[in-house]
Design an enzyme around this catalytic site. Structure first.
Site, short mmCIF file in Angstrom:
data_model
loop_
_atom_site.label_atom_id
_atom_site.label_comp_id
_atom_site.label_asym_id
_atom_site.label_seq_id
_atom_site.Cartn_x
_atom_site.Cartn_y
_atom_site.Cartn_z
N ARG A 19 41.65 28.52 44.45
CA ARG A 19 40.41 28.92 45.12
C ARG A 19 39.24 28.29 44.38
O ARG A 19 39.12 28.45 43.18
CB ARG A 19 40.31 30.44 45.13
N LYS B 73 33.88 30.49 36.78
CA LYS B 73 33.92 31.88 36.31
C LYS B 73 33.30 32.06 34.93
O LYS B 73 33.18 31.12 34.14
CB LYS B 73 35.35 32.42 36.37
C1 7PM Z 1 31.08 37.46 40.62
C2 7PM Z 1 32.31 37.80 40.12
C3 7PM Z 1 30.95 36.58 41.66
C4 7PM Z 1 33.44 37.26 40.69
C5 7PM Z 1 32.07 36.04 42.22
C6 7PM Z 1 33.31 36.41 41.74
C7 7PM Z 1 38.72 35.62 43.38
C8 7PM Z 1 38.72 36.08 44.68
C9 7PM Z 1 36.71 36.11 43.89
C10 7PM Z 1 39.97 35.28 42.77
C11 7PM Z 1 40.99 35.87 44.85
C12 7PM Z 1 34.35 34.30 42.33
C13 7PM Z 1 34.54 35.79 42.26
N1 7PM Z 1 37.45 35.62 42.90
N2 7PM Z 1 39.84 36.22 45.42
N3 7PM Z 1 37.44 36.39 44.99
N4 7PM Z 1 41.07 35.42 43.56
N5 7PM Z 1 42.13 35.99 45.54
O1 7PM Z 1 34.16 33.72 41.24
O2 7PM Z 1 40.08 34.90 41.60
O3 7PM Z 1 34.38 33.70 43.40
S1 7PM Z 1 35.01 36.42 43.83
#
Ligand code: 7PM
Length: 283
Positions: free
Chosen positions: A257, A223
């Site tokens: 995750r 992240k």
């Molecule tokens: C850009 C911003 C690309 C954020 C991808 C993301 C989570 C999730 C995601 C989380 C749950 C990523 C995120 N993050 N679902 N989906 N918890 N429950 O880094 O923190 O994968 S997408």
């Protein structure tokens, strides 16, 4: 009859912390947009994750990325349903569907998903009912603002208290709608409408949330908070992601995750062993 009949045991088993592997099935995740190739590519990625010890595979057809294009129901269904069917036919691993759309929740669970991962915490019209009728586990995630606006100027009076209150409100809404408490998983939503200080405060305060009745899921993998903290690009954030995952598991997080499965499985196992030693020492 619900989609779950005949599969009483397929929900992700909790106990030791579980690693949830990210499987994006957006067109930009594959060099070729063709339907067959995207299913094959998804299965190849899943095969690697399974061989590395993944516990749950989280299939997502809509990017939650800030500013990402909005995907219609038909397009999202066309992306995720063939992949879920293929995963179900080839692997025994539980499948989670990452969506905010009721129609996708319903179809994904009918196709074999046993968990709904909703970054909108079932606030879309019809989502609570779709999730309830699916019989699946549900992850309720906190997010401030919309994907387009959430990172502009996140503000909280007290980020830990605000996120906790939101999650409790969503639990109450789900339970009033008829979703059993033991189907709910909670997630503070690292990076979703939070700055570095907010993310660190949440990651430092997981213990009381984890001590509550619902398992807690955390997503820190690669992240941007690590970019802010260390100046690392996305492909240089593995060590940082593992450090944060370990600290989360030490506090009692049940599901992590992640993108990098083998490394995360090891980090989680070490943090969990130290947690157990700490708990044994405390008695
Ligand atoms: C850009 C911003 C690309 C954020 C991808 C993301 C989570 C999730 C995601 C989380 C749950 C990523 C995120 N993050 N679902 N989906 N918890 N429950 O880094 O923190 O994968 S997408």
């Amino acid at each position: 009859m619900t989609a779950r009949q005949g599969y009483p045991d397929e929900r992700p088993r909790l106990g030791r912390p579980q690693v949830m592997g990210v499987l994006n099935v957006t067109p930009d995740s594959f060099s070729d947009g063709g339907a067959f190739n995207s299913v094959e590519a998804a299965c190849q990625r899943a095969q690697i994750m399974v061989s590395e010890g993944v516990d749950i595979i989280d299939v997502g057809g809509e990017s939650s990325r800030p500013g990402a294009e909005i995907v219609g129901d038909a397009e999202e269904l066309a992306r995720v349903i063939p992949v879920i069917r293929a995963l179900r036919s080839r692997f025994a691993v539980p499948i989670s569907i990452d969506t905010t759309k009721p129609v996708v929740m319903q179809a994904a669970c009918a196709a074999g998903a046993s968990m709904i991962n909703d970054v909108n915490a079932l606030r879309s019209p019809g989502a609570i009912e779709a999730a309830r009728d699916s019989g699946a586990m549900v992850c309720l995630m906190h997010r401030q603002g919309t994907p387009a606006s959430m990172q502009l100027a996140p503000h909280y009076d007290d980020v830990v208290a605000d996120v906790t209150a939101f999650l409790r409100e969503r639990v109450a809404a789900c339970m009033s709608a008829g979703i059993d408490a033991d189907r709910l998983v909670l997630d503070p939503g690292i990076g979703f409408g939070k700055n570095l200080e907010h993310n660190l405060a949440l990651l430092a305060a997981l213990r009381p949330l984890c001590a509550d009745r619902h398992p807690v899921l955390i997503g820190v993998s690669r992240k941007s908070m690590f970019g802010a903290l260390l100046g690392r690009t996305v492909d240089q954030r593995l060590a940082a992601s593992l450090a944060a995952a370990a600290v989360a598991v030490f506090q009692g997080v049940a599901i992590v995750r992640a993108h990098d499965i083998r490394a995360t499985v090891d980090a989680v196992a070490v943090a969990y062993a130290i947690r157990n030693a700490a708990m044994a020492g405390a008695t």
